[in-house]
Design a protein around this motif. Structure first.
Motif, PDB file in Angstrom:
ATOM      1  N   LEU A 220       0.041 -17.824  -6.758  1.00 22.85           N
ATOM      2  CA  LEU A 220       0.887 -16.939  -5.957  1.00 22.85           C
ATOM      3  C   LEU A 220       0.372 -15.505  -6.033  1.00 22.85           C
ATOM      4  O   LEU A 220       0.344 -14.794  -5.021  1.00 22.85           O
ATOM      5  N   ALA A 221      -0.050 -15.069  -7.216  1.00 25.98           N
ATOM      6  CA  ALA A 221      -0.608 -13.720  -7.351  1.00 25.98           C
ATOM      7  C   ALA A 221      -1.851 -13.556  -6.473  1.00 25.98           C
ATOM      8  O   ALA A 221      -2.046 -12.514  -5.839  1.00 25.98           O
ATOM      9  N   ARG A 222      -2.667 -14.610  -6.419  1.00 27.36           N
ATOM     10  CA  ARG A 222      -3.866 -14.536  -5.571  1.00 27.36           C
ATOM     11  C   ARG A 222      -3.499 -14.514  -4.095  1.00 27.36           C
ATOM     12  O   ARG A 222      -4.182 -13.863  -3.290  1.00 27.36           O
ATOM     13  N   LEU A 223      -2.431 -15.226  -3.705  1.00 23.36           N
ATOM     14  CA  LEU A 223      -1.979 -15.188  -2.312  1.00 23.36           C
ATOM     15  C   LEU A 223      -1.484 -13.792  -1.945  1.00 23.36           C
ATOM     16  O   LEU A 223      -1.740 -13.290  -0.846  1.00 23.36           O
ATOM     17  N   VAL A 224      -0.759 -13.149  -2.865  1.00 22.85           N
ATOM     18  CA  VAL A 224      -0.308 -11.775  -2.631  1.00 22.85           C
ATOM     19  C   VAL A 224      -1.509 -10.852  -2.479  1.00 22.85           C
ATOM     20  O   VAL A 224      -1.591 -10.049  -1.542  1.00 22.85           O
ATOM     21  N   LYS A 225      -2.448 -10.980  -3.384  1.00 22.39           N
ATOM     22  CA  LYS A 225      -3.653 -10.144  -3.346  1.00 22.39           C
ATOM     23  C   LYS A 225      -4.448 -10.372  -2.068  1.00 22.39           C
ATOM     24  O   LYS A 225      -5.041  -9.440  -1.501  1.00 22.39           O
ATOM     25  N   GLY A 226      -4.451 -11.626  -1.588  1.00 18.55           N
ATOM     26  CA  GLY A 226      -5.213 -11.969  -0.389  1.00 18.55           C
ATOM     27  C   GLY A 226      -4.519 -11.628   0.917  1.00 18.55           C
ATOM     28  O   GLY A 226      -5.056 -11.897   2.000  1.00 18.55           O
ATOM     29  N   GLY A 227      -3.315 -11.045   0.846  1.00 13.63           N
ATOM     30  CA  GLY A 227      -2.630 -10.617   2.057  1.00 13.63           C
ATOM     31  C   GLY A 227      -1.811 -11.686   2.749  1.00 13.63           C
ATOM     32  O   GLY A 227      -1.438 -11.530   3.920  1.00 13.63           O
ATOM     33  N   TRP A 228      -1.493 -12.779   2.024  1.00 14.32           N
ATOM     34  CA  TRP A 228      -0.718 -13.867   2.623  1.00 14.32           C
ATOM     35  C   TRP A 228       0.789 -13.697   2.436  1.00 14.32           C
ATOM     36  O   TRP A 228       1.565 -14.543   2.887  1.00 14.32           O
ATOM     37  N   VAL A 229       1.196 -12.636   1.765  1.00 13.90           N
ATOM     38  CA  VAL A 229       2.622 -12.385   1.541  1.00 13.90           C
ATOM     39  C   VAL A 229       2.932 -10.965   2.010  1.00 13.90           C
ATOM     40  O   VAL A 229       2.259 -10.010   1.602  1.00 13.90           O
ATOM     41  N   ASP A 230       3.953 -10.839   2.865  1.00 12.80           N
ATOM     42  CA  ASP A 230       4.326  -9.523   3.388  1.00 12.80           C
ATOM     43  C   ASP A 230       5.575  -8.958   2.726  1.00 12.80           C
ATOM     44  O   ASP A 230       5.763  -7.746   2.687  1.00 12.80           O
ATOM     45  N   VAL A 231       6.456  -9.838   2.233  1.00 12.82           N
ATOM     46  CA  VAL A 231       7.700  -9.416   1.589  1.00 12.82           C
ATOM     47  C   VAL A 231       8.018 -10.410   0.478  1.00 12.82           C
ATOM     48  O   VAL A 231       7.806 -11.613   0.641  1.00 12.82           O
ATOM     49  N   MET A 232       8.517  -9.903  -0.656  1.00 14.87           N
ATOM     50  CA  MET A 232       8.981 -10.776  -1.733  1.00 14.87           C
ATOM     51  C   MET A 232      10.453 -10.514  -1.996  1.00 14.87           C
ATOM     52  O   MET A 232      10.864  -9.370  -2.216  1.00 14.87           O
ATOM     53  N   LEU A 233      11.236 -11.586  -1.954  1.00 15.30           N
ATOM     54  CA  LEU A 233      12.662 -11.515  -2.261  1.00 15.30           C
ATOM     55  C   LEU A 233      12.917 -12.399  -3.473  1.00 15.30           C
ATOM     56  O   LEU A 233      12.590 -13.590  -3.473  1.00 15.30           O
ATOM     57  N   THR A 234      13.496 -11.833  -4.503  1.00 17.57           N
ATOM     58  CA  THR A 234      13.712 -12.599  -5.725  1.00 17.57           C
ATOM     59  C   THR A 234      14.825 -11.923  -6.537  1.00 17.57           C
ATOM     60  O   THR A 234      15.604 -11.142  -5.998  1.00 17.57           O
ATOM     61  N   GLY A 235      14.863 -12.241  -7.828  1.00 22.94           N
ATOM     62  CA  GLY A 235      15.883 -11.669  -8.689  1.00 22.94           C
ATOM     63  C   GLY A 235      15.305 -11.212 -10.013  1.00 22.94           C
ATOM     64  O   GLY A 235      14.085 -11.150 -10.204  1.00 22.94           O
ATOM     65  N   ASN A 236      16.184 -10.916 -10.931  1.00 18.89           N
ATOM     66  CA  ASN A 236      15.788 -10.399 -12.236  1.00 18.89           C
ATOM     67  C   ASN A 236      14.944 -11.403 -13.021  1.00 18.89           C
ATOM     68  O   ASN A 236      13.975 -11.031 -13.692  1.00 18.89           O
TER      69      ASN A 236
END
Length: 406
Positions: A220-236
């Motif tokens: 998932l970190a690599r997907l974020v780094k690669g530009g495949w994620v535009d927004v992250m919604l999560t919690g604590n």
């Protein structure tokens, strides 16, 4: 009624609603779309013994996209449609009794003889006229005196239609089972992510803490780094365990290198919250070097917006967590503007919350080890949702491989 009425099963549902409501129908006109791009068209006459029964049937049909016309002298339905009716809100958060409640289907409101699309489409809202345009507004956010749309004429919805093009969101939508070819579904999800990015729409990830526990945080970190994620919604919880792993190499006190329990590891997530809050929050903790890796690290480095919504079970929480539930809901809704696809990953709490904020047209993939979570989301009535019962770490590893194969 107009659209892909046959292959999306809308026409059959309309017939069933009339009969189940104690009415009867006559097909006055029916034109079948002969290509993938041409819609079908149906004009029906609907009758019932009593006016209130007919009103209930017509309201049910409106949720399937039917627009009532006025009968002409010859008994055939004409094209004249009344404007929507409005009444002022009695007080802040108090609606008129006959208010219209929205679905997650695209909704249109007849205002001054024009069909106006509702803004911020989502379910369980009132339709409020603001600056001449209908807006979906949560009940508690409606202000005294604002015009609220009432049930009845001048309202129509556009149910999502099953695509005639081959897509995982066509042939597997709403099928939730562990006994499916997961590789086919994941490959289809990757294709849809490419289409979403090409269309200039957002790809949203709703992340649960099991991503970290299962090792899915690395892909998932690599997907974020690669530009495949535009927004992250999560919690604590997700953010805390991701940061704990980045700083202390543990998750819930379990060493993520050896898989063994660490002595005193039960305090590691609390130590992490303390250290990150001391730094001033997640972004300052990344910039100071305290957090050297992980999903949140890549989100900060990439400038990806993230929203952390709190709950009553949170430890800490992190400074970045929005503890006011109404404020968190508004922040989630704002972040979802422009979303074209949403990956809901191992988080029942936040996935179901986001599902209630999304219009049905947004393509959704829900991954969870518990079958009940994808089932609840598929029951929202969209033909653009796929539920996958599997390990989220496996899903993310395969998804990354499919996207890399491009």
């Amino acid at each position: 009624m107009e659209g892909h009425l046959i292959d999306s099963d809308i026409l059959r549902k309309a017939f069933a609603r009339v009969v189940e409501g104690g009415g009867e129908f006559e097909i006055l006109e029916f034109r079948v779309g002969k290509t993938n791009d041409l819609p079908s068209f149906a004009r029906l006459a609907v009758r019932a013994e009593a006016p209130d029964a007919l009103d209930r049937i017509l309201e049910d049909l409106s949720y399937l996209g039917a627009a009532p016309g006025q009968a002409t002298a010859g008994g055939r339905a004409g094209a004249v449609v009344d404007n929507a009716r409005f009444a002022p809100a009695e007080a802040d958060g108090i609606l008129p009794d006959e208010f219209y409640s929205t679905t997650n289907f695209d909704t249109f409101v007849r205002v001054d003889g024009r069909w106006e699309p509702a803004r911020d489409q989502r379910m369980d809202c009132a339709l409020v006229l603001r600056e001449g345009a209908p807006v979906c507004v949560k009940q508690g956010q409606v202000r005294r005196g604002e015009p609220v749309a009432l049930r009845g004429p001048g309202l129509r919805v556009r149910p999502p239609e099953r695509s005639r093009d081959y897509s995982v969101f066509g042939f597997m939508s709403n099928d939730v089972s562990a006994e499916v070819n997961k590789g086919i579904v994941i490959a289809g999800a990757a294709r849809e992510m490419r289409r979403t990015r090409e269309a200039g729409e957002k790809i949203v990830v709703v992340a649960g803490p099991a991503i970290v526990h299962s090792g899915g945080d690395v892909p998932l970190a690599r997907l974020v780094k690669g530009g495949w994620v535009d927004v992250m919604l999560t919690g604590n919880a997700f953010a805390t365990h991701d940061l704990e792993k980045a700083i202390l190499k543990t998750s819930l006190g379990i060493c993520q290198m050896s898989g063994r329990s660490v002595e005193g590891g039960n305090r590691h997530h609390l130590w992490t919250i303390n250290a990150v809050n001391r730094a001033g929050g997640i972004s300052p903790a990344v910039q100071s070097g305290l957090v050297p890796s992980g999903v949140m690290y890549e989100a900060v480095r990439k400038g990806i917006p993230f929203v952390l919504a709190g709950s009553i079970r949170d430890d800490g929480p992190l400074k970045d967590v929005i503890t006011d539930t109404l404020a968190a809901q508004k922040a989630y809704a704002e972040a979802l503007r422009g979303a074209g696809m949403c990956l809901m990953l191992a988080s029942a709490l936040h996935s179901i919350a986001v599902g209630n904020l999304l219009p049905a047209r947004v393509r959704t993939v829900c991954v969870d080890m518990a079958e009940s979570v994808p089932v609840k989301l598929s029951n929202r009535g969209t033909l653009q949702a796929v539920g996958l019962v599997t390990d989220v770490g496996f899903f993310l590893e395969r998804l990354e491989s499919e996207l890399a194969a491009g």
